[in-house]
Design a protein around this motif. Structure first.
Motif, PDB file in Angstrom:
ATOM      1  N   LEU A   1       8.283  23.808   5.923  1.00  0.00           N
ATOM      2  CA  LEU A   1       7.426  23.574   7.068  1.00  0.00           C
ATOM      3  C   LEU A   1       7.198  22.075   7.195  1.00  0.00           C
ATOM      4  O   LEU A   1       6.950  21.403   6.200  1.00  0.00           O
ATOM      5  N   VAL A   2       7.288  21.585   8.404  1.00  0.00           N
ATOM      6  CA  VAL A   2       7.033  20.173   8.690  1.00  0.00           C
ATOM      7  C   VAL A   2       6.068  20.084   9.866  1.00  0.00           C
ATOM      8  O   VAL A   2       6.018  20.981  10.709  1.00  0.00           O
ATOM      9  N   ALA A   3       5.301  19.006   9.917  1.00  0.00           N
ATOM     10  CA  ALA A   3       4.364  18.772  11.015  1.00  0.00           C
ATOM     11  C   ALA A   3       4.441  17.309  11.415  1.00  0.00           C
ATOM     12  O   ALA A   3       4.770  16.453  10.599  1.00  0.00           O
ATOM     13  N   TRP A   4       4.129  17.038  12.684  1.00  0.00           N
ATOM     14  CA  TRP A   4       4.187  15.668  13.177  1.00  0.00           C
ATOM     15  C   TRP A   4       3.265  15.499  14.383  1.00  0.00           C
ATOM     16  O   TRP A   4       2.884  16.460  15.038  1.00  0.00           O
ATOM     17  N   ALA A   5       2.925  14.223  14.662  1.00  0.00           N
ATOM     18  CA  ALA A   5       2.229  13.846  15.892  1.00  0.00           C
ATOM     19  C   ALA A   5       3.304  13.536  16.916  1.00  0.00           C
ATOM     20  O   ALA A   5       4.250  12.806  16.639  1.00  0.00           O
ATOM     21  N   ASP A   6       3.186  14.116  18.112  1.00  0.00           N
ATOM     22  CA  ASP A   6       4.252  14.090  19.109  1.00  0.00           C
ATOM     23  C   ASP A   6       3.733  13.532  20.431  1.00  0.00           C
ATOM     24  O   ASP A   6       2.688  13.961  20.917  1.00  0.00           O
ATOM     25  N   LEU A   7       4.479  12.599  21.018  1.00  0.00           N
ATOM     26  CA  LEU A   7       4.116  11.976  22.299  1.00  0.00           C
ATOM     27  C   LEU A   7       4.780  12.639  23.505  1.00  0.00           C
ATOM     28  O   LEU A   7       4.841  12.035  24.568  1.00  0.00           O
ATOM     29  N   ARG A   8       5.252  13.854  23.400  1.00  0.00           N
ATOM     30  CA  ARG A   8       5.983  14.473  24.516  1.00  0.00           C
ATOM     31  C   ARG A   8       5.151  14.606  25.775  1.00  0.00           C
ATOM     32  O   ARG A   8       5.702  14.748  26.863  1.00  0.00           O
ATOM     33  N   VAL A  15      -0.263  17.630  17.899  1.00  0.00           N
ATOM     34  CA  VAL A  15       0.307  18.054  16.628  1.00  0.00           C
ATOM     35  C   VAL A  15       1.229  19.246  16.849  1.00  0.00           C
ATOM     36  O   VAL A  15       0.857  20.226  17.508  1.00  0.00           O
ATOM     37  N   TYR A  16       2.447  19.139  16.301  1.00  0.00           N
ATOM     38  CA  TYR A  16       3.446  20.203  16.349  1.00  0.00           C
ATOM     39  C   TYR A  16       3.920  20.506  14.937  1.00  0.00           C
ATOM     40  O   TYR A  16       3.783  19.668  14.035  1.00  0.00           O
ATOM     41  N   ALA A  17       4.488  21.704  14.755  1.00  0.00           N
ATOM     42  CA  ALA A  17       5.037  22.090  13.454  1.00  0.00           C
ATOM     43  C   ALA A  17       6.339  22.845  13.656  1.00  0.00           C
ATOM     44  O   ALA A  17       6.607  23.391  14.734  1.00  0.00           O
ATOM     45  N   GLN A  18       7.145  22.887  12.600  1.00  0.00           N
ATOM     46  CA  GLN A  18       8.428  23.583  12.637  1.00  0.00           C
ATOM     47  C   GLN A  18       8.724  24.135  11.252  1.00  0.00           C
ATOM     48  O   GLN A  18       8.390  23.505  10.242  1.00  0.00           O
ATOM     49  N   ARG A  19       9.356  25.274  11.222  1.00  0.00           N
ATOM     50  CA  ARG A  19       9.838  25.860   9.972  1.00  0.00           C
ATOM     51  C   ARG A  19      11.342  25.666   9.919  1.00  0.00           C
ATOM     52  O   ARG A  19      12.053  25.945  10.887  1.00  0.00           O
ATOM     53  N   LEU A  47      -0.209  19.171   5.836  1.00  0.00           N
ATOM     54  CA  LEU A  47      -0.137  20.622   5.729  1.00  0.00           C
ATOM     55  C   LEU A  47       0.044  21.058   4.295  1.00  0.00           C
ATOM     56  O   LEU A  47       0.468  20.288   3.438  1.00  0.00           O
ATOM     57  N   VAL A  48      -0.306  22.334   4.067  1.00  0.00           N
ATOM     58  CA  VAL A  48      -0.174  22.956   2.766  1.00  0.00           C
ATOM     59  C   VAL A  48       0.180  24.426   3.006  1.00  0.00           C
ATOM     60  O   VAL A  48      -0.213  25.003   4.024  1.00  0.00           O
ATOM     61  N   SER A  49       0.918  25.009   2.088  1.00  0.00           N
ATOM     62  CA  SER A  49       1.280  26.414   2.194  1.00  0.00           C
ATOM     63  C   SER A  49       0.031  27.287   2.191  1.00  0.00           C
ATOM     64  O   SER A  49      -0.927  27.014   1.464  1.00  0.00           O
ATOM     65  N   ASP A  77       5.832  33.219  11.228  1.00  0.00           N
ATOM     66  CA  ASP A  77       6.595  33.356  12.467  1.00  0.00           C
ATOM     67  C   ASP A  77       6.301  32.253  13.477  1.00  0.00           C
ATOM     68  O   ASP A  77       6.863  32.254  14.569  1.00  0.00           O
ATOM     69  N   GLY A  78       5.375  31.347  13.145  1.00  0.00           N
ATOM     70  CA  GLY A  78       5.054  30.238  14.042  1.00  0.00           C
ATOM     71  C   GLY A  78       3.935  30.538  15.014  1.00  0.00           C
ATOM     72  O   GLY A  78       3.768  29.828  16.003  1.00  0.00           O
ATOM     73  N   THR A  79       3.137  31.545  14.745  1.00  0.00           N
ATOM     74  CA  THR A  79       2.008  31.896  15.609  1.00  0.00           C
ATOM     75  C   THR A  79       0.728  31.326  15.013  1.00  0.00           C
ATOM     76  O   THR A  79       0.417  31.577  13.845  1.00  0.00           O
ATOM     77  N   VAL A  80      -0.013  30.543  15.829  1.00  0.00           N
ATOM     78  CA  VAL A  80      -1.277  30.004  15.340  1.00  0.00           C
ATOM     79  C   VAL A  80      -2.258  31.147  15.151  1.00  0.00           C
ATOM     80  O   VAL A  80      -2.271  32.113  15.917  1.00  0.00           O
ATOM     81  N   GLN A  81      -3.076  31.047  14.106  1.00  0.00           N
ATOM     82  CA  GLN A  81      -3.932  32.151  13.693  1.00  0.00           C
ATOM     83  C   GLN A  81      -5.404  31.970  14.016  1.00  0.00           C
ATOM     84  O   GLN A  81      -6.159  32.941  14.009  1.00  0.00           O
ATOM     85  N   TRP A  82      -5.827  30.753  14.254  1.00  0.00           N
ATOM     86  CA  TRP A  82      -7.236  30.503  14.490  1.00  0.00           C
ATOM     87  C   TRP A  82      -7.458  30.125  15.948  1.00  0.00           C
ATOM     88  O   TRP A  82      -6.552  30.229  16.762  1.00  0.00           O
ATOM     89  N   THR A  83      -8.643  29.664  16.283  1.00  0.00           N
ATOM     90  CA  THR A  83      -8.995  29.255  17.635  1.00  0.00           C
ATOM     91  C   THR A  83      -7.951  28.287  18.200  1.00  0.00           C
ATOM     92  O   THR A  83      -7.472  27.407  17.476  1.00  0.00           O
ATOM     93  N   ALA A  84      -7.616  28.435  19.468  1.00  0.00           N
ATOM     94  CA  ALA A  84      -6.656  27.534  20.117  1.00  0.00           C
ATOM     95  C   ALA A  84      -7.058  26.081  19.864  1.00  0.00           C
ATOM     96  O   ALA A  84      -8.233  25.737  19.964  1.00  0.00           O
ATOM     97  N   ASP A  85      -6.091  25.258  19.493  1.00  0.00           N
ATOM     98  CA  ASP A  85      -6.263  23.830  19.213  1.00  0.00           C
ATOM     99  C   ASP A  85      -7.029  23.539  17.935  1.00  0.00           C
ATOM    100  O   ASP A  85      -7.377  22.396  17.664  1.00  0.00           O
ATOM    101  N   GLY A  86      -7.311  24.557  17.120  1.00  0.00           N
ATOM    102  CA  GLY A  86      -7.879  24.347  15.800  1.00  0.00           C
ATOM    103  C   GLY A  86      -9.381  24.511  15.710  1.00  0.00           C
ATOM    104  O   GLY A  86     -10.085  24.578  16.715  1.00  0.00           O
TER     105      GLY A  86
END
Length: 169
Positions: A1-8, A15-19, A47-49, A77-86
């Motif tokens: 798993l990787v995470a980054w700050a993205d200027l798209r 913040v985005y993440a990818q497996r 991030l942490v497992s 599976d890449g689905t956020v589990q908590w409140t939208a935007d953290g």
């Protein structure tokens, strides 16, 4: 798993993440899963497992105009589990910066950060968040060190019993 700050989005970072599997193939949406795309900047993701194939992420979040610490859990599976935007880990006055985190061994995390709520030099505060995104300790965190002058560069390791050992400069 990787995470980054993205200027798209052009003028702000999110913040985005990818497996990525062992062969280097991305397993989630091609350009990553949005973890937080709230107003203003979200940056410095860590991030942490979560122990179940997903992760818990923490980052600096400027959605209110002052940097706070937010967190989010994403499943395998890449689905956020908590409140939208953290969820807010600390939204105390002044800035909270540079989150570091470790697993608590029970699906949650322990997060430490630099905290400026007491004035011009950083103190260290810590918070535990469970696997459901609920903070477990005092609102806005527990002080680790509020000694005179600056406390900085915190590092955590597990104590093997659901807690953490901390060192800092």
């Amino acid at each position: 798993l990787v995470a980054w700050a993205d200027l798209r989005n052009g003028t702000r970072t999110d913040v985005y993440a990818q497996r990525v599997n062992g062969g280097g193939a991305v397993l989630w949406t091609g350009d990553g899963v949005p973890i937080s795309a709230a107003a203003n900047n979200q940056s410095v993701p860590q991030l942490v497992s979560d122990g179940s194939g997903g992760a818990i992420l923490a980052w600096e979040d400027n959605r209110t105009g002052t940097y706070d610490i937010y967190a989010q859990r994403v499943n395998r599976d890449g689905t956020v589990q908590w409140t939208a935007d953290g969820v807010p880990i600390s939204a105390a006055s002044n800035a909270q910066l540079s989150p570091q985190l470790i697993s608590d061994g029970a699906g949650g995390a322990i997060i430490v950060w630099l905290d400026f709520r007491n004035g011009g030099t950083p103190d260290l505060f810590v918070q535990r968040v469970n696997g459901e995104g609920i903070v477990q300790w005092a609102a806005d965190g527990v002080p680790v060190s509020i000694a005179a002058n600056a406390q900085q560069s915190p590092h955590l390791i597990s104590d093997g019993s659901g807690g953490a050992l901390l060192v800092w400069q």
